[in-house]
Motif scaffolding. Structure first.
Motif, short mmCIF file in Angstrom:
data_model
loop_
_atom_site.label_atom_id
_atom_site.label_comp_id
_atom_site.label_asym_id
_atom_site.label_seq_id
_atom_site.Cartn_x
_atom_site.Cartn_y
_atom_site.Cartn_z
N SER A 121 15.09 12.59 5.69
CA SER A 121 15.63 13.68 6.49
C SER A 121 16.93 14.14 5.86
CB SER A 121 15.85 13.25 7.94
OG SER A 121 16.78 12.21 8.00
N GLY A 122 17.13 15.44 5.90
CA GLY A 122 18.31 16.04 5.31
C GLY A 122 17.92 17.07 4.26
N LYS A 123 18.84 17.96 4.01
CA LYS A 123 18.60 19.05 3.06
C LYS A 123 18.38 18.48 1.66
CE LYS A 123 20.48 23.38 1.43
NZ LYS A 123 21.57 24.34 1.52
N GLY A 124 17.27 18.90 1.03
CA GLY A 124 16.98 18.49 -0.33
C GLY A 124 16.57 17.04 -0.47
N GLN A 125 16.18 16.41 0.62
CA GLN A 125 15.79 15.00 0.58
C GLN A 125 14.28 14.89 0.46
OE1 GLN A 125 18.27 12.34 0.88
NE2 GLN A 125 19.41 14.16 0.35
N GLY A 126 13.84 13.73 0.03
CA GLY A 126 12.42 13.49 -0.09
C GLY A 126 12.15 12.07 -0.52
N CYS A 127 10.89 11.77 -0.75
CA CYS A 127 10.47 10.42 -1.17
C CYS A 127 9.48 10.53 -2.30
CB CYS A 127 9.82 9.68 -0.01
SG CYS A 127 10.94 9.26 1.33
N LEU A 128 9.49 9.53 -3.13
CA LEU A 128 8.54 9.40 -4.22
C LEU A 128 7.85 8.06 -4.04
CD1 LEU A 128 7.63 10.80 -6.87
CD2 LEU A 128 9.31 9.37 -8.04
N THR A 129 6.52 8.08 -3.94
CA THR A 129 5.74 6.86 -3.79
C THR A 129 4.83 6.74 -5.00
OG1 THR A 129 5.76 7.02 -1.39
CG2 THR A 129 4.06 5.64 -2.35
N VAL A 130 4.87 5.58 -5.62
CA VAL A 130 3.97 5.29 -6.74
C VAL A 130 3.01 4.22 -6.26
CG1 VAL A 130 3.79 4.52 -9.12
CG2 VAL A 130 5.76 5.89 -8.41
N LEU A 131 1.74 4.56 -6.24
CA LEU A 131 0.70 3.68 -5.73
C LEU A 131 -0.11 3.15 -6.91
CD1 LEU A 131 -0.74 2.67 -3.13
CD2 LEU A 131 -2.13 4.77 -3.25
N ARG A 132 -0.12 1.82 -7.07
CA ARG A 132 -0.88 1.15 -8.13
C ARG A 132 -1.90 0.22 -7.50
NH1 ARG A 132 1.67 2.40 -12.72
NH2 ARG A 132 3.90 2.79 -12.70
N ALA A 133 -2.84 -0.24 -8.31
CA ALA A 133 -3.87 -1.15 -7.80
C ALA A 133 -3.27 -2.44 -7.27
CB ALA A 133 -4.88 -1.45 -8.91
N ASN A 134 -2.15 -2.88 -7.85
CA ASN A 134 -1.55 -4.15 -7.42
C ASN A 134 -0.31 -3.98 -6.54
OD1 ASN A 134 0.09 -3.14 -9.38
ND2 ASN A 134 0.25 -5.02 -10.58
N GLY A 135 -0.10 -2.80 -6.00
CA GLY A 135 1.04 -2.59 -5.10
C GLY A 135 1.59 -1.17 -5.20
N SER A 136 2.66 -0.94 -4.47
CA SER A 136 3.26 0.39 -4.47
C SER A 136 4.77 0.27 -4.34
CB SER A 136 2.70 1.23 -3.31
OG SER A 136 3.06 0.65 -2.07
N GLY A 137 5.42 1.35 -4.61
CA GLY A 137 6.87 1.40 -4.46
C GLY A 137 7.31 2.76 -3.96
N ASN A 138 8.39 2.77 -3.19
CA ASN A 138 8.96 4.00 -2.64
C ASN A 138 10.40 4.16 -3.10
OD1 ASN A 138 6.83 4.88 -1.10
ND2 ASN A 138 7.57 4.00 0.80
N SER A 139 10.78 5.39 -3.25
CA SER A 139 12.18 5.72 -3.51
C SER A 139 12.47 7.01 -2.74
CB SER A 139 12.40 5.93 -5.01
OG SER A 139 13.73 6.35 -5.24
N CYS A 140 13.45 6.96 -1.83
CA CYS A 140 13.77 8.14 -1.03
C CYS A 140 15.23 8.53 -1.25
CB CYS A 140 13.54 7.85 0.45
SG CYS A 140 11.81 7.52 0.85
N GLY A 141 15.50 9.80 -1.20
CA GLY A 141 16.85 10.32 -1.38
C GLY A 141 16.79 11.76 -1.85
#
Length: 174
Positions: A121-141
């Motif tokens: 939440s917030g102007k210009g904010q967002g998230c990036l999710t990388v989904l792999r067969a053995n797991g995933s990761g998120n980065s938000c900002g």
């Protein structure tokens, strides 16, 4: 000499008292008009901005959720949606946008036994999710409004907020 000083002090005292009395009576006289009001400006007072937020940039695939089923799309969402696509190992994957609003997005990704949640939440904010067969990761900002790069053996999901109550989703596979 002491007598002269006393006479001088006594002579000055009644005059000072008289002056003080006149000034007090003049200041307290209720028959005088109140002082004039300060001049008013003829300029209009500032008002809160009533402009609506600018719309988000147009997504390449518009709002067509079906464009994401192949794992590559750029769409605009305005409300909760569910997108079914193929995961990094060929497993069925579900991307569910659960909330969209002005400068806000929340979503969840499920693939096989894995699950990942993202929200910003917030102007210009967002998230990036990388989904792999053995797991995933998120980065938000803070995110730029650019398409994320494809990564080998992964599904990359980028969700970016917008002030107009929409969000842009980029889904990228190799």
């Amino acid at each position: 000499m002491p007598n002269r000083t006393k006479k001088y002090v006594l002579r000055g005292w009644p005059r000072a008292l008289t002056t003080l009395t006149i000034l007090t009576l003049t200041a307290c006289n209720s028959s005088e008009e109140p002082p004039a009001a300060p001049p008013t400006s003829t300029r209009p007072h500032p008002t809160p901005e009533t402009t609506s937020p600018s719309p988000s940039p147009s997504a390449a695939d518009g709002d067509d959720v079906a464009a994401c089923t192949d794992g590559n799309c750029e769409i605009t969402v305005t409300k909760p949606v569910t997108i079914r696509l193929e995961g990094p190992d060929g497993s069925p994957t579900t991307l569910s946008v659960t909330e969209v609003g002005p400068n806000k997005i929340e979503y969840e990704v499920k693939s096989g036994n894995g699950q990942s949640k993202g929200g910003a939440s917030g102007k210009g904010q967002g998230c990036l999710t990388v989904l792999r067969a053995n797991g995933s990761g998120n980065s938000c900002g803070p995110l730029r409004d650019t398409r994320p790069a494809a990564q080998q053996d992964a599904v990359v999901i980028q969700a970016t907020t917008s002030a107009d109550g929409t969000a842009t989703l980029h889904v990228v596979t190799p």
